[in-house]
Each structure stands twice: as C-alpha cells, then as structure tokens.
Design a protein around this motif. Structure first.
Motif, PDB file in Angstrom:
ATOM      1  N   ALA A 228       0.808  -1.216   0.000  1.00 20.53           N
ATOM      2  CA  ALA A 228       0.000   0.000   0.000  1.00 20.53           C
ATOM      3  C   ALA A 228       0.846   1.273   0.000  1.00 20.53           C
ATOM      4  N   ASN A 229       2.152   1.149   0.229  1.00 23.60           N
ATOM      5  CA  ASN A 229       3.008   2.337   0.175  1.00 23.60           C
ATOM      6  C   ASN A 229       3.525   2.489  -1.258  1.00 23.60           C
ATOM      7  N   PRO A 230       3.183   3.621  -1.914  1.00 24.84           N
ATOM      8  CA  PRO A 230       3.540   3.759  -3.334  1.00 24.84           C
ATOM      9  C   PRO A 230       5.061   3.760  -3.583  1.00 24.84           C
ATOM     10  N   TYR A 231       5.861   4.004  -2.537  1.00 28.00           N
ATOM     11  CA  TYR A 231       7.313   4.064  -2.732  1.00 28.00           C
ATOM     12  C   TYR A 231       8.016   2.780  -2.298  1.00 28.00           C
ATOM     13  N   ALA A 232       7.256   1.810  -1.794  1.00 30.07           N
ATOM     14  CA  ALA A 232       7.884   0.604  -1.233  1.00 30.07           C
ATOM     15  C   ALA A 232       8.603  -0.215  -2.292  1.00 30.07           C
ATOM     16  N   LYS A 233       7.990  -0.302  -3.469  1.00 28.66           N
ATOM     17  CA  LYS A 233       8.561  -1.150  -4.511  1.00 28.66           C
ATOM     18  C   LYS A 233       9.953  -0.648  -4.908  1.00 28.66           C
ATOM     19  N   GLU A 234      10.055   0.666  -5.052  1.00 29.11           N
ATOM     20  CA  GLU A 234      11.331   1.288  -5.446  1.00 29.11           C
ATOM     21  C   GLU A 234      12.425   0.998  -4.404  1.00 29.11           C
ATOM     22  N   VAL A 235      12.061   1.149  -3.121  1.00 30.08           N
ATOM     23  CA  VAL A 235      13.031   0.892  -2.051  1.00 30.08           C
ATOM     24  C   VAL A 235      13.449  -0.574  -2.056  1.00 30.08           C
ATOM     25  N   ARG A 236      12.454  -1.457  -2.208  1.00 29.69           N
ATOM     26  CA  ARG A 236      12.717  -2.895  -2.219  1.00 29.69           C
ATOM     27  C   ARG A 236      13.636  -3.251  -3.379  1.00 29.69           C
ATOM     28  N   GLN A 237      13.353  -2.662  -4.547  1.00 30.17           N
ATOM     29  CA  GLN A 237      14.185  -2.963  -5.710  1.00 30.17           C
ATOM     30  C   GLN A 237      15.610  -2.484  -5.506  1.00 30.17           C
ATOM     31  N   ARG A 238      15.763  -1.309  -4.876  1.00 27.35           N
ATOM     32  CA  ARG A 238      17.122  -0.822  -4.609  1.00 27.35           C
ATOM     33  C   ARG A 238      17.834  -1.725  -3.603  1.00 27.35           C
ATOM     34  N   PHE A 239      17.103  -2.124  -2.559  1.00 28.72           N
ATOM     35  CA  PHE A 239      17.691  -3.008  -1.544  1.00 28.72           C
ATOM     36  C   PHE A 239      18.161  -4.306  -2.194  1.00 28.72           C
ATOM     37  N   PHE A 240      17.286  -4.933  -2.979  1.00 27.99           N
ATOM     38  CA  PHE A 240      17.658  -6.218  -3.581  1.00 27.99           C
ATOM     39  C   PHE A 240      18.733  -6.036  -4.653  1.00 27.99           C
ATOM     40  N   SER A 241      18.696  -4.924  -5.393  1.00 25.81           N
ATOM     41  CA  SER A 241      19.720  -4.800  -6.428  1.00 25.81           C
ATOM     42  C   SER A 241      21.091  -4.539  -5.792  1.00 25.81           C
ATOM     43  N   MET A 242      21.119  -3.801  -4.666  1.00 24.97           N
ATOM     44  CA  MET A 242      22.390  -3.617  -3.938  1.00 24.97           C
ATOM     45  C   MET A 242      22.874  -4.958  -3.370  1.00 24.97           C
ATOM     46  N   GLU A 245      24.278  -7.005  -6.235  1.00 15.42           N
ATOM     47  CA  GLU A 245      25.570  -6.436  -6.646  1.00 15.42           C
ATOM     48  C   GLU A 245      26.686  -6.879  -5.688  1.00 15.42           C
ATOM     49  N   LEU A 246      26.396  -6.776  -4.394  1.00 18.84           N
ATOM     50  CA  LEU A 246      27.390  -7.168  -3.392  1.00 18.84           C
ATOM     51  C   LEU A 246      27.698  -8.662  -3.513  1.00 18.84           C
ATOM     52  N   ASN A 247      26.644  -9.444  -3.751  1.00 17.54           N
ATOM     53  CA  ASN A 247      26.812 -10.883  -3.920  1.00 17.54           C
ATOM     54  C   ASN A 247      27.750 -11.179  -5.105  1.00 17.54           C
ATOM     55  N   SER A 248      27.506 -10.545  -6.243  1.00 17.59           N
ATOM     56  CA  SER A 248      28.358 -10.780  -7.422  1.00 17.59           C
ATOM     57  C   SER A 248      29.783 -10.350  -7.143  1.00 17.59           C
ATOM     58  N   PHE A 249      29.916  -9.191  -6.481  1.00 18.49           N
ATOM     59  CA  PHE A 249      31.259  -8.695  -6.171  1.00 18.49           C
ATOM     60  C   PHE A 249      32.033  -9.709  -5.324  1.00 18.49           C
ATOM     61  N   LEU A 250      31.351 -10.266  -4.308  1.00 20.26           N
ATOM     62  CA  LEU A 250      32.026 -11.217  -3.423  1.00 20.26           C
ATOM     63  C   LEU A 250      32.319 -12.529  -4.151  1.00 20.26           C
ATOM     64  N   GLU A 251      31.400 -12.954  -5.012  1.00 23.13           N
ATOM     65  CA  GLU A 251      31.629 -14.184  -5.783  1.00 23.13           C
ATOM     66  C   GLU A 251      32.826 -13.995  -6.716  1.00 23.13           C
ATOM     67  N   ASP A 252      32.858 -12.824  -7.355  1.00 24.41           N
ATOM     68  CA  ASP A 252      33.955 -12.516  -8.283  1.00 24.41           C
ATOM     69  C   ASP A 252      35.296 -12.500  -7.583  1.00 24.41           C
ATOM     70  N   SER A 253      35.345 -11.786  -6.437  1.00 26.06           N
ATOM     71  CA  SER A 253      36.643 -11.650  -5.779  1.00 26.06           C
ATOM     72  C   SER A 253      37.105 -13.011  -5.280  1.00 26.06           C
ATOM     73  N   GLU A 254      36.146 -13.911  -5.013  1.00 23.79           N
ATOM     74  CA  GLU A 254      36.502 -15.266  -4.602  1.00 23.79           C
ATOM     75  C   GLU A 254      37.150 -16.015  -5.768  1.00 23.79           C
ATOM     76  N   ARG A 255      36.538 -15.836  -6.962  1.00 22.06           N
ATOM     77  CA  ARG A 255      37.028 -16.516  -8.153  1.00 22.06           C
ATOM     78  C   ARG A 255      38.467 -16.080  -8.494  1.00 22.06           C
TER      79      ARG A 255
ATOM     80  N   THR B 182      26.007  -8.766   9.958  1.00 22.77           N
ATOM     81  CA  THR B 182      26.090  -7.340  10.285  1.00 22.77           C
ATOM     82  C   THR B 182      26.758  -6.570   9.150  1.00 22.77           C
ATOM     83  N   HIS B 183      27.876  -7.107   8.660  1.00 18.49           N
ATOM     84  CA  HIS B 183      28.597  -6.390   7.608  1.00 18.49           C
ATOM     85  C   HIS B 183      27.870  -6.427   6.267  1.00 18.49           C
ATOM     86  N   LEU B 184      27.184  -7.532   5.964  1.00 15.57           N
ATOM     87  CA  LEU B 184      26.426  -7.583   4.706  1.00 15.57           C
ATOM     88  C   LEU B 184      25.317  -6.535   4.726  1.00 15.57           C
ATOM     89  N   ILE B 185      24.578  -6.487   5.836  1.00 18.97           N
ATOM     90  CA  ILE B 185      23.495  -5.509   5.955  1.00 18.97           C
ATOM     91  C   ILE B 185      24.052  -4.089   5.874  1.00 18.97           C
TER      92      ILE B 185
END
Lengths: 257, 257
Positions: A228-242, A245-255, B182-185
C-alpha cells in the motif's frame, strides 16, 4: 484549544478495529476519555473491559467526538464508507496506519465536509511501546480542518510523544525506507533460522533487538508497507539490487583469489 | 596465578600492528604493563607516545613476556614466522583477529613448542568501545599451554570483559553469522545512500546504530570475515538466497494483485 473536543475530558473516543494497536491506543487514552470500541471479531469483550472500554456497534462508535480508525488496510475503505453517513458534524476522524497517501485520499473522498480529518502514523508498535510511549515518534498529517493542531498538542502534552508534522507523500517516501528496510531485513534473517545469542557483537545485538520488535507484527503491517506504500517497490528494488551487486562482487573476488 | 606473567605488573606486553585495534589494546593495558609496539608504518610514534607505548623494532617486541599480534589477516602468517625464532621460552602469544581457525593453525604450526598460544577475538571495535569496554564480550580459545586461564582471568578481573571460552571452529561458525550478517546488511544499506533520520521507528534507529558501529571498520575486517572465515560463504549464500526468495515472493504477489 480550550473548546477543542480533543482536550475536553468528557469527550468520547471511538476506536474502530480493536486489534493489538487499537488496544494499545485504548490503554493510553482510557484515563482521559469515554472510550468505545468496535471490532468485527466477537471475542474482545474481556480485553476491552480490562482496558475500561465498552464494546459497541459500529453505529454507536461512529457517533463519538473523535473516531480512530485502526482497521487493517484491506478493510479501511469499507469502514470509512460505513461511518461516512453516520458520523456527526464537528467530529475528528483520525487514522493510524503505516501508510498515509492512500488512506488520506480515501478519507478525503468519502467523509462528509463537516468532519475534520487528521492522518497519523504512530511510529511504534506494541513491542516498542512495552516500556511506555513517552519520547516515541508519531507522524501527523493535516488533511482537512484545523483540528490537527489540537491532536498534535494532545499527543505532545498528554502522551509525551515526539510529533512530526508532515504530508502523506513525504511520510510515505520516508516510511518506505524506514519500515520497508526493517521488515525486509527481519524477514530475511528470521527465515535463516535461530540467530546466535551468546557469542555476539554489540552491533549484532542491536540488529537482533530491531528484529524482535517487528517479528510479532500482524502480517497486515508487512502487507500494508509492501503493497500500500507507493514508494515501497522502489526501495525494495534498490535493496535487492544492492544485495545482488554485493553478492556478485564477493563471488567474483573469490574466483580471482 | 601469582606467578603468571599476565598478572605481574612488571611484565612486558608487545603489540605487533599498531592500527586502530592495536591502539585500543594499548589504551586499556598501558596502566598495567610495560608496553612496546611495532608497526611497519613509520607515522605512529606520536600516537604511541600519547598512549605511553614505546615504538620498537619487531625483534625487541618479539622478546616481550606477552606478544599480541594485531596485524591484518594478510600479513599474519609472515609476522608469526618472523617472531617464531626470536620469542622467548614461556612467552604467551595472543592474537586478536576476527577469525580464529586459520590464525590458530598458523600459530600452532610455526611457533616454537616453548611458548603458550591463546587465540582471542574481542567482539568489539573502536566504535563499540567508545564508552568503555566493561561488559563487552571477548572470545578466548585455548590453543597451547595453560596460560589461557590467566589470560581469561585477567580479561575478566582487570578489564571487566565478558569472557566466552570456545574453540576456533565453534567461534568461526558463530562469527560467520554474527559478523557476516552485520557487515552484509551494513554494506547493502550504506550503498543505498543516506538513510532517513527524522521520521524513524525505534527498530530502524537500532539498525542505523548497528551500521554506524561497523561502517568505519578497516576494509581488512570485512575481508577477514568474508574470505578468511571458512563458514562465511555458507552464511552469505543463505542470506542472499533468502533475500532472492523474498524478492520473488513479493514480485509474484504483486503480479497476482
């Protein structure tokens, strides 16, 4: 202010929706007003009488001086439309939900010209209010009439709340981040299973405490925030896209190690 | 205990690695021991003298009664190998890093039989220790010899810390969740930009406070947690898979609305 219904000790306050939040309101107002409550569930008489509140019909509650609509988002519009033809001239209609744009529009569209409308969002729940509500925050949005100044004064003076006067739009922008992020983190961590509690850092303890405050919130709260919050989707998308991104960065640096 | 070097006021403590954490240690030990510190960076003489610590060569520091290795994970092995041939019989070697399995193995492999080894992890940093360290937690893992009981007693009695005796493996399992989460968040939220600070809930304030405690941690801390803790990857994968699942669930329920 002297003539305000909100500051008048004999004024009546009607709560529509007597769930956890409706009961919390009753607990803090029952010394100051004549309290009535309506809830579609028939099992609340005992809770109500402990709190000094009379359970009444929707028709009776809609005739109070101040009407607090504490119904879930899903039934909000139908409640507003039901009380619209019965509420009295000069009444103050207050809502208390987690979003403000949509409920304010509904109240403004369906309620008669002769009532005042104040949209509010107490920024706390039964968990964070356990040790009292003094110093906690409440957002107040003036929608129609000037009674919002009386409502704000009452919340400050009598309940000790920190009042933030804002617009429904600005409220929903901020709340999308504040509540959206808190609930997303809580959902993710609670799904991960029991968290360590012995060998913890101070910062992890703070995160655990934050989660414990929202984990027993009614599912409707999460639903309200996310859909019901018109801005929630945008925040959620930013949270998940960040997060991605962090996940890929960590996977990459591991590789590359 | 009377004869323990740790409880002896004239004992010498040598800190190797005089960064933020090495300095925090010095601040809490300088009243009780003769303190020496070694750091490869040449700019620390002033900081050291303010803390009552003499900057010395690695060779001098390695001859202390107690040697605290506070070097980054990346140079940990080379530091241990450098001091191994110089440290004195009966010396107590202590590390203070965020992971325990790998450093314990390194210390056990390279340090001579005649020293005691105690692996520790103070579960706090310069931010959470700002208002003192009494009541904060420290993990202590006995690795070699019986001096861990003296170290634990000292941390409890003289520094007021809450000592958690554990194994390197159990430590890393718990820390992978506690510090990893903590650090991921913190990383995800800091990447989202400035967070609201006015219209906030109590639970969001707690999350913001948690983030502010780790946001100035040296990059090596995050690196150590994510790459040197053998359980970090599993925790990270669970965190991200729960996040992806929640994302899909919310996207789906939106589509069906």
């Amino acid at each position: 202010m002297k003539n305000s219904r909100v500051e008048n000790a004999t004024a009546s306050v009607g709560i529509i929706g007597f769930g956890a939040f409706g009961q919390l309101i009753a607990k803090h107002l029952n010394q100051k007003f004549k309290m009535l409550a309506y809830d579609p569930s028939p099992h609340l008489r005992e809770d109500a009488s402990k709190l000094g509140v009379s359970i009444a019909s929707l028709g009776q509650v809609a005739k109070c001086d101040v009407i607090v609509v504490a119904s879930p988002v899903s039934s909000f519009e139908s409640v507003v439309r039901s009380i619209a033809p019965i509420c009295r001239p000069g009444a103050i209609i207050v809502d208390v939900g987690s979003v403000k744009v949509q409920p304010s529009e509904i109240m403004d569209r369906f309620l008669p010209e002769y009532v005042s409308i104040v949209a509010t969002h107490p920024l706390f729940g039964p968990q964070s209010a356990r040790n009292g509500i003094r110093g906690l925050k409440v957002a107040v949005c003036p929608i129609r009439g000037h009674h919002h100044t009386h409502v704000a004064a009452f919340l400050r003076k009598h309940l000790g709340l920190h009042v933030i006067v804002t617009t429904p739009d600005q409220h929903d922008r901020d709340a999308a981040t504040v509540q959206g992020i808190t609930h997303l983190i809580a959902k993710v961590l609670l799904n991960m299973g029991p968290l360590p509690s012995r060998m913890t850092t101070k910062s992890f303890d703070l995160i655990s405490e934050a989660i414990s405050m929202v984990q027993h919130d009614a599912p409707e709260v999460f639903e309200a925030i996310e859909s019901a919050n018109p801005y929630a989707k945008e925040v959620r998308q930013r949270f998940f896209s960040m997060a991605f991104e962090l996940n890929s960065f960590l996977e990459d640096s591991e590789r590359h190690d």
